[in-house]
Design a protein around this motif. Structure first.
Motif, short mmCIF file in Angstrom:
data_model
loop_
_atom_site.label_atom_id
_atom_site.label_comp_id
_atom_site.label_asym_id
_atom_site.label_seq_id
_atom_site.Cartn_x
_atom_site.Cartn_y
_atom_site.Cartn_z
N LEU A 265 5.38 20.51 -4.69
CA LEU A 265 5.85 20.18 -3.29
C LEU A 265 5.46 18.84 -2.89
CD1 LEU A 265 6.81 21.27 -0.41
CD2 LEU A 265 4.68 21.83 0.09
N LEU A 266 6.40 18.08 -2.70
CA LEU A 266 6.18 16.49 -1.98
C LEU A 266 6.60 16.69 -0.60
CD1 LEU A 266 5.26 13.92 -2.70
CD2 LEU A 266 7.23 13.29 -4.06
N LEU A 267 5.85 16.13 0.20
CA LEU A 267 6.18 15.95 1.80
C LEU A 267 5.93 14.23 2.04
CD1 LEU A 267 3.88 18.57 3.15
CD2 LEU A 267 6.48 18.95 2.75
N MET A 268 7.06 13.85 2.55
CA MET A 268 7.01 12.53 2.68
C MET A 268 7.35 12.08 4.49
SD MET A 268 9.10 11.17 -0.73
CE MET A 268 7.77 9.97 -1.41
N ASP A 269 6.69 11.49 5.00
CA ASP A 269 6.93 11.04 6.42
C ASP A 269 7.31 9.60 6.47
OD1 ASP A 269 4.98 11.78 9.41
OD2 ASP A 269 7.07 11.19 9.13
N GLU A 270 8.55 9.37 6.66
CA GLU A 270 8.92 7.80 6.74
C GLU A 270 8.67 7.09 5.51
OE1 GLU A 270 11.20 7.14 8.96
OE2 GLU A 270 10.80 8.20 10.41
N PRO A 271 9.05 7.61 4.06
CA PRO A 271 8.70 6.80 3.24
C PRO A 271 8.94 5.36 2.91
CG PRO A 271 10.33 8.54 2.50
CD PRO A 271 9.96 8.79 4.11
N THR A 272 10.18 5.19 3.60
CA THR A 272 10.77 3.79 3.21
C THR A 272 10.33 2.82 4.42
OG1 THR A 272 13.07 4.44 4.62
CG2 THR A 272 12.86 4.66 2.20
N ASN A 273 9.55 3.35 5.26
CA ASN A 273 9.19 2.40 6.44
C ASN A 273 8.04 1.38 5.60
OD1 ASN A 273 9.37 2.20 9.00
ND2 ASN A 273 7.74 3.46 9.49
N GLY A 274 8.51 -0.02 5.87
CA GLY A 274 7.61 -0.82 5.47
C GLY A 274 8.10 -1.39 3.97
N LEU A 275 8.94 -0.72 3.35
CA LEU A 275 9.62 -1.20 2.13
C LEU A 275 10.42 -2.32 2.22
CD1 LEU A 275 9.64 2.20 0.07
CD2 LEU A 275 7.97 0.76 0.05
N ARG B 127 0.80 -1.15 0.08
CA ARG B 127 0.00 0.04 -0.23
C ARG B 127 0.86 1.21 0.03
NH1 ARG B 127 -2.90 -0.45 4.75
NH2 ARG B 127 -2.24 -2.48 5.40
N LYS B 128 1.94 1.09 0.74
CA LYS B 128 2.77 2.37 0.70
C LYS B 128 3.26 2.56 -0.74
CE LYS B 128 5.25 4.69 3.97
NZ LYS B 128 5.56 4.83 5.35
N LYS B 129 3.70 1.47 -1.43
CA LYS B 129 4.13 1.78 -2.94
C LYS B 129 3.08 2.31 -3.75
CE LYS B 129 6.94 -2.69 -2.42
NZ LYS B 129 7.28 -4.04 -3.17
N VAL B 130 1.96 2.03 -3.51
CA VAL B 130 0.99 2.65 -4.20
C VAL B 130 0.80 3.94 -3.97
CG1 VAL B 130 -1.63 2.71 -4.53
CG2 VAL B 130 -0.43 0.51 -4.33
N ASN B 131 0.90 4.32 -2.75
CA ASN B 131 0.78 5.81 -2.31
C ASN B 131 2.03 6.57 -3.09
OD1 ASN B 131 -0.39 7.83 -1.05
ND2 ASN B 131 0.22 7.59 0.73
N ILE B 132 3.09 6.13 -2.75
CA ILE B 132 4.35 6.53 -3.35
C ILE B 132 4.22 6.68 -4.80
CG2 ILE B 132 6.80 6.35 -3.59
CD1 ILE B 132 7.01 4.77 -0.99
N ALA B 133 3.72 5.78 -5.60
CA ALA B 133 3.67 5.89 -6.88
C ALA B 133 2.63 6.92 -7.44
CB ALA B 133 3.05 4.28 -7.35
N PHE B 134 1.45 6.97 -6.66
CA PHE B 134 0.67 8.04 -6.76
C PHE B 134 1.17 9.44 -6.60
CE2 PHE B 134 -3.72 9.21 -7.81
CZ PHE B 134 -3.90 10.17 -7.29
N ALA B 135 1.98 9.61 -5.37
CA ALA B 135 2.56 10.82 -5.10
C ALA B 135 3.51 11.29 -6.19
CB ALA B 135 3.31 10.60 -3.78
N LEU B 136 4.31 10.43 -6.62
CA LEU B 136 5.42 10.74 -7.83
C LEU B 136 4.49 11.10 -8.95
CD1 LEU B 136 8.12 8.16 -7.06
CD2 LEU B 136 7.97 10.46 -6.37
N ALA B 137 3.48 10.42 -9.24
CA ALA B 137 2.81 10.68 -10.71
C ALA B 137 2.12 11.82 -10.50
CB ALA B 137 1.91 9.28 -10.72
#
Lengths: 271, 280
Positions: B148-158, B133-143
């Protein structure tokens, strides 16, 4: 301030509610039908006895007598399934508006969210009332086909030259003004519910029900005091175009004020 | 561009979180936001995107006041939260519903990121693991291609391969028009991405400096150095922070640097002696 409403964003706001609740919405007509079935087949009722205990009404006269003596206007309470359904459908969104970062950062204005929510609940309410009205008319038509002639013959046999069946029996549909009152009551409660969800962050449903009880008790005391102290002979007509228009305007104003409060509360909400 | 002027903030219990913070964050950088647990990193991000409102002072992001949450502002900001908060729909439904809200959304970019993360867009989000789910959220965020992109612990769970993918994606993603702020404790996952450090400590932004400038002032070397500004025992001997008096290039050890700031708060004063900028 975003006063302009975008059609695309409004559709997305509605789509959010639709996708999250489409199974509930599809099943809503079936649920209402199920409620009718429970009402008519409730143990101890005349239909339950007739179909599961034929000896209870061994003659047609006994059945006709029971049919004419049983008032079934309480079936209008089936409409209370509508606010329950609305709470189930809207609470997840309202909880997200209170707590979710993603929902509050989604580029949809609060006005569009408020409008979307309003349209959705009015739509569900109309669907519920329409289904109820349809089922009620179909069931009444079916009962009339089965039992109306028998009932008239029974009354004539009792010496009633101008047989008159009460509108409160199962042979007549619920009157439109009662449906209208029920519809308005549901619409009156909804803004209060929405405000409770955004004002009370915790235990919002319980606090809303508590608020409702307080309002009903206050209203009951006020009306009791009013009738106890009434000395005036002035009567206020409740039928006619002007009072009806005034009622609709007052309702619309109440809705507007309540939803405007909801909108402004959303604006002030920190997540 | 993010302008923060004399920002103070506290929650309802009146416990102060920030006291008179000022900063100017510009586009074209990946900011690393560091701080101990509970210092206010997430709160800082929320103030920048308008989820929280300053008690005093102002925050201005891309010319907007974030607290007003105007839709033009929101369509150019995305916040990847630590807790993944996506609806329980299929990924396709999620994409089709929300992508039209972001005017710069790139659907082919989203599909390519999802493929790199090995997630099928036909899947239901609720049936995915936390990491997926984190990957989906990151993919959507980048797309969304927001500025301005804010990320809170983006690699947690990857998982490990996904962290590598994440680093590659972020390195390609940044441009002169975009600002990325990453709040993290897992600095090793992204230390090669960050080019500017923000360190929060005791209600203040104690450091707001680019790694380039820091590297000109300090260097990192293993061994025994009695005059080290800071030393920490490692697996292969001591790791040291030394003044970079001879303009020597060294790999900037962000974790060691953060430990130094955290354990010896007066270290910044020592850094001041080597013409170091801070916000005290």
């Amino acid at each position: 301030m975003n006063k302009h409403v975008s059609g695309i964003r409004l559709v997305i706001a509605l789509k959010e509610l639709w996708i999250s609740n489409r199974i509930l919405v599809y099943s809503f007509p079936l649920i209402i039908l199920f409620c009718f079935a429970i009402y008519y087949l409730w143990p101890g009722g005349i239909f339950y006895e007739k179909w599961f205990n034929p000896k209870a009404f061994s003659t047609k006269e006994a059945w006709s007598k029971a049919l004419l003596a049983t008032y079934t206007t309480q079936r209008v309470f089936i409409l209370f399934i509508i606010p329950i359904y609305l709470v189930i459908c809207t609470k997840p969104l309202l909880d997200r508006l209170n707590k979710s970062e993603r929902t509050n950062l989604t580029p949809i204005t609060r006005l569009e969210r408020t409008l979307g929510l309003t349209l959705f609940v009015i739509g569900i309410t109309c669907l519920g009332v329409a289904c109820f009205t349809l089922y009620d008319h179909v069931i009444v038509a079916w009962f009339n086909k089965l039992y109306y002639e028998e009932a008239i013959r029974y009354l004539e046999a009792q010496g009633d030259l101008y047989p008159n069946i009460s509108r409160q029996t199962v042979l007549f549909p619920i009157q439109i003004n009662i449906l209208g009152i029920a519809f308005m009551m549901i619409l009156l409660l909804l803004p209060l519910y929405f405000l409770s969800l955004v004002f009370f962050r915790k235990n919002s449903v319980i606090l809303f029900l508590g608020l409702l009880v307080i309002i009903m008790i206050t209203l009951a005391f006020f009306l009791r005091w009013l009738f106890a102290h009434e000395t005036s002979h002035i009567s206020i007509p409740i039928q006619g175009v002007f009072p009806l228009t005034l009622t609709i305007l007052l309702l619309a104003s109440y809705w507007y004020l309540a939803m405007a409060t909801f909108y402004h509360k959303l604006k002030e909400k920190e997540i | 561009m993010i302008e923060i002027n004399n920002l103070s903030f506290h929650y309802k219990n009146n416990v102060g979180i920030f006291d008179n913070i000022s900063a100017a964050l510009s586009a074209g950088h990946i900011y690393g936001l560091l701080g101990l647990n509970g210092v206010g990193k997430t709160t800082f991000l929320k103030l920048i995107c308008g989820l929280l409102f300053p008690k005093t002072g102002t925050v201005e992001t891309n010319g907007f006041m974030p607290s007003k949450r105007e839709v033009t502002f929101l369509s150019d900001v995305y916040f990847v939260t630590d807790e993944v908060d996506l609806p329980p729909w299929t990924i396709s439904n999620f994409l089709d519903t929300y992508s039209p809200l972001y005017r710069k959304f790139d659907q082919s970019y989203f599909d390519s990121i999802l493929a790199a993360f090995q997630v099928d867009r036909r899947e239901k989000i609720k049936s995915l693991s936390y990491g997926q789910r984190k990957k989906v959220n990151i993919a959507f965020a980048l797309a969304t291609n927001t500025s301005l992109l804010l990320m809170d612990e983006p690699t947690n769970g990857l998982d490990i391969p996904s962290k590598t993918q994440f680093r590659k994606l972020m390195a390609r993603h940044i441009s002169s028009e975009k600002t990325v702020i990453i709040s993290t404790h897992q600095i090793r996952d992204i230390h090669n991405l960050i080019d500017h450090l923000l360190i929060l400590q005791e209600q203040r932004l104690v450091l707001d400096e680019s790694l380039y400038e820091l590297s000109r002032k300090i260097k990192f070397q293993p061994g025994t150095y009695p005059n080290a500004l800071y030393s920490e025992a490692g697996l292969n001997g001591n790791n040291n922070i030394l003044p970079n008096t001879d303009d020597e290039a060294s790999s900037f050890d962000i974790e060691l640097f953060f430990n130094a700031i955290s354990r010896q708060p007066d270290l910044l004063k020592k850094f001041t002696n080597i013409n170091f900028q801070n916000h005290e």
